[in-house]
Structures are given as structure tokens and as C-alpha cells.
Design a protein around this motif. Structure first.
Motif, PDB file in Angstrom:
ATOM      1  N   MET A   1      64.887  13.181  -4.161  1.00 19.35           N
ATOM      2  CA  MET A   1      64.954  12.631  -2.789  1.00 19.35           C
ATOM      3  C   MET A   1      65.450  11.202  -2.903  1.00 19.35           C
ATOM      4  O   MET A   1      65.622  10.686  -4.012  1.00 19.35           O
TER       5      MET A   1
ATOM      6  N   MET B   1      50.949   7.815   0.754  1.00 23.38           N
ATOM      7  CA  MET B   1      49.869   8.442  -0.006  1.00 23.38           C
ATOM      8  C   MET B   1      48.846   7.408  -0.447  1.00 23.38           C
ATOM      9  O   MET B   1      47.638   7.643  -0.391  1.00 23.38           O
TER      10      MET B   1
ATOM     11  N   MET C   1      40.850   7.669   2.685  1.00 16.76           N
ATOM     12  CA  MET C   1      39.930   8.755   2.373  1.00 16.76           C
ATOM     13  C   MET C   1      38.842   8.287   1.415  1.00 16.76           C
ATOM     14  O   MET C   1      37.683   8.691   1.530  1.00 16.76           O
TER      15      MET C   1
ATOM     16  N   VAL D   1      44.261  10.599  -8.910  1.00 17.98           N
ATOM     17  CA  VAL D   1      45.061  11.504  -8.087  1.00 17.98           C
ATOM     18  C   VAL D   1      46.404  10.864  -7.780  1.00 17.98           C
ATOM     19  O   VAL D   1      47.455  11.518  -7.842  1.00 17.98           O
TER      20      VAL D   1
ATOM     21  N   ALA E   1      45.743  18.117  -6.202  1.00 14.72           N
ATOM     22  CA  ALA E   1      46.917  18.280  -5.349  1.00 14.72           C
ATOM     23  C   ALA E   1      46.505  18.282  -3.879  1.00 14.72           C
ATOM     24  O   ALA E   1      47.173  17.673  -3.030  1.00 14.72           O
TER      25      ALA E   1
ATOM     26  N   GLY F   1      45.671  14.776  -2.833  1.00 17.13           N
ATOM     27  CA  GLY F   1      46.895  13.991  -2.774  1.00 17.13           C
ATOM     28  C   GLY F   1      47.730  14.321  -1.556  1.00 17.13           C
ATOM     29  O   GLY F   1      48.199  13.431  -0.845  1.00 17.13           O
ATOM     30  N   LEU F   2      47.908  15.613  -1.299  1.00 11.62           N
ATOM     31  CA  LEU F   2      48.734  16.021  -0.157  1.00 11.62           C
ATOM     32  C   LEU F   2      48.065  15.640   1.164  1.00 11.62           C
ATOM     33  O   LEU F   2      48.722  15.123   2.078  1.00 11.62           O
ATOM     34  N   LEU F   3      46.773  15.882   1.247  1.00 13.94           N
ATOM     35  CA  LEU F   3      46.058  15.508   2.472  1.00 13.94           C
ATOM     36  C   LEU F   3      46.143  14.008   2.698  1.00 13.94           C
ATOM     37  O   LEU F   3      46.432  13.552   3.813  1.00 13.94           O
ATOM     38  N   GLY F   4      45.907  13.263   1.626  1.00 19.56           N
ATOM     39  CA  GLY F   4      45.984  11.810   1.744  1.00 19.56           C
ATOM     40  C   GLY F   4      47.359  11.364   2.200  1.00 19.56           C
ATOM     41  O   GLY F   4      47.484  10.496   3.065  1.00 19.56           O
ATOM     42  N   MET F   5      48.379  11.980   1.643  1.00 19.70           N
ATOM     43  CA  MET F   5      49.733  11.605   2.036  1.00 19.70           C
ATOM     44  C   MET F   5      49.985  11.950   3.501  1.00 19.70           C
ATOM     45  O   MET F   5      50.598  11.171   4.245  1.00 19.70           O
TER      46      MET F   5
ATOM     47  N   LEU G   1      50.958   9.067   5.940  1.00 18.57           N
ATOM     48  CA  LEU G   1      52.263   9.101   6.609  1.00 18.57           C
ATOM     49  C   LEU G   1      52.099   9.133   8.123  1.00 18.57           C
ATOM     50  O   LEU G   1      52.838   8.486   8.859  1.00 18.57           O
TER      51      LEU G   1
ATOM     52  N   ASP H   1      60.295  14.780   7.274  1.00 16.64           N
ATOM     53  CA  ASP H   1      60.811  15.458   6.090  1.00 16.64           C
ATOM     54  C   ASP H   1      60.324  14.817   4.793  1.00 16.64           C
ATOM     55  O   ASP H   1      60.347  15.456   3.743  1.00 16.64           O
ATOM     56  N   VAL H   2      59.901  13.566   4.878  1.00 15.40           N
ATOM     57  CA  VAL H   2      59.395  12.920   3.674  1.00 15.40           C
ATOM     58  C   VAL H   2      58.246  13.736   3.092  1.00 15.40           C
ATOM     59  O   VAL H   2      58.164  13.947   1.884  1.00 15.40           O
TER      60      VAL H   2
ATOM     61  N   ALA I   1      59.630  16.755   1.407  1.00 12.58           N
ATOM     62  CA  ALA I   1      60.310  16.399   0.161  1.00 12.58           C
ATOM     63  C   ALA I   1      59.296  16.146  -0.953  1.00 12.58           C
ATOM     64  O   ALA I   1      59.455  16.624  -2.081  1.00 12.58           O
ATOM     65  N   MET I   2      58.235  15.411  -0.615  1.00 10.06           N
ATOM     66  CA  MET I   2      57.199  15.132  -1.606  1.00 10.06           C
ATOM     67  C   MET I   2      56.499  16.422  -2.016  1.00 10.06           C
ATOM     68  O   MET I   2      56.168  16.633  -3.182  1.00 10.06           O
TER      69      MET I   2
ATOM     70  N   ALA J   1      58.611  18.258  -4.364  1.00 10.62           N
ATOM     71  CA  ALA J   1      58.650  17.584  -5.662  1.00 10.62           C
ATOM     72  C   ALA J   1      57.399  17.903  -6.475  1.00 10.62           C
ATOM     73  O   ALA J   1      57.462  18.093  -7.683  1.00 10.62           O
ATOM     74  N   VAL J   2      56.268  17.977  -5.800  1.00 13.39           N
ATOM     75  CA  VAL J   2      55.014  18.267  -6.499  1.00 13.39           C
ATOM     76  C   VAL J   2      54.936  19.741  -6.881  1.00 13.39           C
ATOM     77  O   VAL J   2      54.487  20.098  -7.978  1.00 13.39           O
ATOM     78  N   LEU J   3      55.402  20.587  -5.990  1.00 19.15           N
ATOM     79  CA  LEU J   3      55.242  22.032  -6.184  1.00 19.15           C
ATOM     80  C   LEU J   3      56.421  22.681  -6.898  1.00 19.15           C
ATOM     81  O   LEU J   3      56.507  23.899  -6.943  1.00 19.15           O
ATOM     82  N   ARG J   4      57.333  21.906  -7.465  1.00 19.63           N
ATOM     83  CA  ARG J   4      58.467  22.559  -8.145  1.00 19.63           C
ATOM     84  C   ARG J   4      57.987  23.128  -9.479  1.00 19.63           C
ATOM     85  O   ARG J   4      57.029  22.639 -10.073  1.00 19.63           O
TER      86      ARG J   4
END
Lengths: 202, 202
Positions: free
Chosen positions: A161, A173, A180, A191, B166, B169-173, B177, B190-191, B194-195, B198-201
Motif C-alpha cells: 500500500m 492502530m 483500548m 500487539v 490479530a 490489533g484489527l479492532l484497535g485499528m 481509524l 480502504d486503509v 489494505a491493512m 497485509a496482515v492476512l496475506r
DNA sequence: ACGTTTCGGATACTATCGGTATCTGTAACG
DNA sequence: CGTTACAGATACCGATAGTATCCGAAACGT
């Protein structure tokens, strides 16, 4: 001669006011961080600083501007900390380690993040706060994007990205995790590092 | 017979109070989301709902409990939306697309995130809010972790961290955001996608 | 050196809001 | 049909952000 005396005079007067201002910021910073923005009254801040509420309004337009000054004083240290963490010349992993170590005692104490998001809520009804926070947000995002660009270039990483997107995502994040953590202290600072590595992996 | 009349009686009475309660939550939800928690007074909420402040205190212990009820009503819809987005049987990419599309009009309007973080600040001085929010936070985190586990398993992805990390991290992001978007609407939803990718690749 | 002006800071006051105490009208019930 | 219980209204209290006004000492011209 007259110019000298004028300077000395204004200096002395301005100096004493500057001291008052700094003292108010210092005390307000501790109180805002400890009790939060809403729970901190201007009267308590003023008295704790050894002044009356009038001194606050003589140095700031109101509670909002005082908090902006507090946040600016915090941001200075935060930015310095992040840049220092990534200033080392090790590889990416060791830099992230350095950053995590710093974050553990810097951002790790989520008091400032909580203050940040609490104050951000004020922006909804205050155009002044909205404008000022947006300005600082753009500056911080740009700085992080530049940092991301530099670090990925040096490590030979191709981000999936744009650097700006990564900057916004990482900053978001950090803020979200901090918020949180102010609710649940058991959330691990690692994390953030784990997510960072996941995003910045080759 | 007597039991029937008793039931009808209590029902009727309880029903009308339940209606009052629901109406208050409905009005408070809109006002909290639009003006924020601090800027919404109980009096305005009550009057807008066609009642007096007494009705609020007759149905809730105070402003905090009212806001918890509002947040619960919001969370119900949010959770349903996320689960629906990932319920499809396409591949991971299309699911993330579906999630992004939903988030663009659901989470994308950051009003609820702003309310969430503003209210989280209240938890610092209110043990009640701290306890209740922490409880909900644990539930949400666990649900997201389960979702992450399921999705990564189906897609054959080996996460470079635990599903719980994860999830946090995702919830926090998402929260961070959202909070940032309430300051700067130009931040792209979309950010998050995109993140996430990137994490789930793989 | 002295009178005048300026201004940082103190004091007094107002409006608003969350919360509490008390009251009232009506539905439930014997 | 009289009594009771409770949802909701009203009146009040304390705290707090903000405003208006005032005071005293430092700054400055003469």
C-alpha cells in the motif's frame, strides 16, 4: 538606552507571564493525563498551580486552548521518542524492538492516548479544536509516512500500500490500541509490534 | 383468573414503561451520535422524546446507564453487519471487499466510533462504565478472534501472530481509524482493508 | 523621583447540567 | 370503591465553564 530599559521591562513582565503559562501547562498536563479532560476543572488546575482561575483565562482563551497547549507539549516528546527509536542503524527488526521498548513506557501508558481521543470528541462541537487537531494530525501523518518511506527503502521492502496509507493505518492502530488499553490494561503492547511486522514484512 | 388479570395488569403497565424506555434510547442514540456524549444533556433528550428528565431517571440509573443502553443497541447492529459481511462463501478477498462495502456506510460514518471512544474516557472515573465496557470489549474481542480463526483456517493462512492478537490489533485499528475519521473525513476506509489484507496475506 | 498608565491576575457572578428529593396522578388490586 | 404502588413531573442542589469587573504592582514619560 531607552530601548534597553524597555526590553528589560517587557522581558521581565513577559517572563513572569511565561512562567505562569508554563506552570499552568505543566500542572494541567498532569491533571488532564491523570483524571481526563472533562474531569479536570480549570479551578482545580489553577489552584494546584498556585493561581486563580483568572490566571488561566489571562493566558489561554479557555479550557480548549489550554488542552491544545498540553497536547503540544506531549507531542513534542512523543515525536522525539519515535524518531529516536527508529534512528538506530540496526536492521528493521531491531528498530521495531527499540520502538516497542520505548512504547512500553511511553505510549504503553495509555494516559495520553485516552486524553487524545477524549479531546478529539470535543472537536465535534468546537470548530477551533477541529481545525487545530486536524492540522496536527496532518503533520503527524506526513511525518510517519516519511518515516515509513525511509525505513522500507532501507530494508528493501515493497509495501502492499502507499506509505501514506500505512502511516494512517499504523497511527490509527496506535491510537485505538492505546484507547483500548485504557479500558483493559491486559492488552499487550506487543500487539502493535506484531501488526507492524506483519505489515512491513517483505 | 387472578393470574390472568395480574399478568394483563403488569403487562400493560410494564409495556408502557418499556415503550418509554425504548423511545428514550432511540432519541438518545441519535443525539449522542450527532452531538456526542458530553454535549447531549439529559433534559434535551427527555424533552425531545416527549418526556421530562424524571422519566430518564425512572428508567435508567443515570446518563451513563442510558449511554450503555444506546451502545448496546448499536453493537447489536454492528456485530450483525460484520458477521454478515464474512458469512459469504467466496474467497477471502471477496469477503474483505464485502466487509469494506459494509464498513463504508456502517463504520464509515465515524459517529459511533467517536461516541465509543468519548464514552470510554468516562470509564476512567466511573467503575460502573469501566466494568461494563471491559465486559463488552472482551466479548467483542473473543468474537473477532473466532472469526479470524475461521477465516484464516478456511483460506489456509498461517497468521504471524495469535488470532487473539490479530483480533485486538484489527479492532484497535478500526476504533482508532474511526476516531481519526471523525476529525478528518478525508481518511479513506480502504486503509482498513489494505491493512487487513497485509496482515492476512499468506 | 513621581504621577500615570498598563495589564496580569484575583474576585464575583451567571448559565448550564447531572443528580436528588419530593410530589402527583393514574393504573392495579383487594 | 377505597387504598396502594409506581411512572413520571417538578423543584432544588452542587459543580463547572465562561464573563465582567476590579486591584495592585510594574513599566514608562516627564
Amino acid at each position: 538606552m531607552s530601548s534597553v530599559t524597555v526590553d528589560q521591562a517587557t522581558q521581565s513582565r513577559a517572563q513572569r507571564q511565561a512562567q505562569t503559562r508554563e506552570k499552568l501547562i505543566e500542572v494541567a498536563r498532569e491533571m488532564f493525563l491523570t483524571d481526563g479532560y472533562a474531569a479536570s476543572s480549570l479551578d482545580k488546575v489553577a489552584v494546584a498551580a498556585g493561581f486563580s482561575k483568572g490566571a488561566v483565562y489571562s493566558n489561554f482563551s479557555g479550557k480548549e486552548e489550554l488542552c491544545m497547549a498540553v497536547l503540544d507539549s506531549i507531542h513534542e516528546e512523543q515525536i522525539e521518542g519515535v524518531l529516536n527509536a527508529f534512528a538506530g542503524d540496526g536492521d528493521l527488526d531491531s528498530r521495531i524492538d527499540a520502538f516497542t521498548a520505548w512504547a512500553r513506557e511511553g505510549i504503553g501508558q495509555p494516559r495520553w492516548t485516552a486524553l487524545e481521543v477524549e479531546f478529539a470528541a470535543v472537536a465535534r462541537r468546537s470548530p477551533y479544536v477541529a481545525t487545530e487537531l486536524a492540522k496536527r494530525h496532518r503533520e503527524v501523518t506526513a511525518a510517519i509516512a516519511e518515516l515509513v518511506r525511509r525505513v522500507t527503502a532501507e530494508a528493501g521492502i515493497a509495501l502492499p500500500m502507499s506509505a501514506e496509507q500505512a502511516a494512517v493505518g499504523l497511527l490509527g492502530m496506535g491510537i485505538g490500541l492505546g484507547a483500548m488499553r485504557s479500558l483493559d490494561a491486559s492488552i499487550d503492547v506487543d500487539v502493535f509490534a506484531a501488526m507492524m511486522r506483519a505489515v512491513l514484512r517483505p
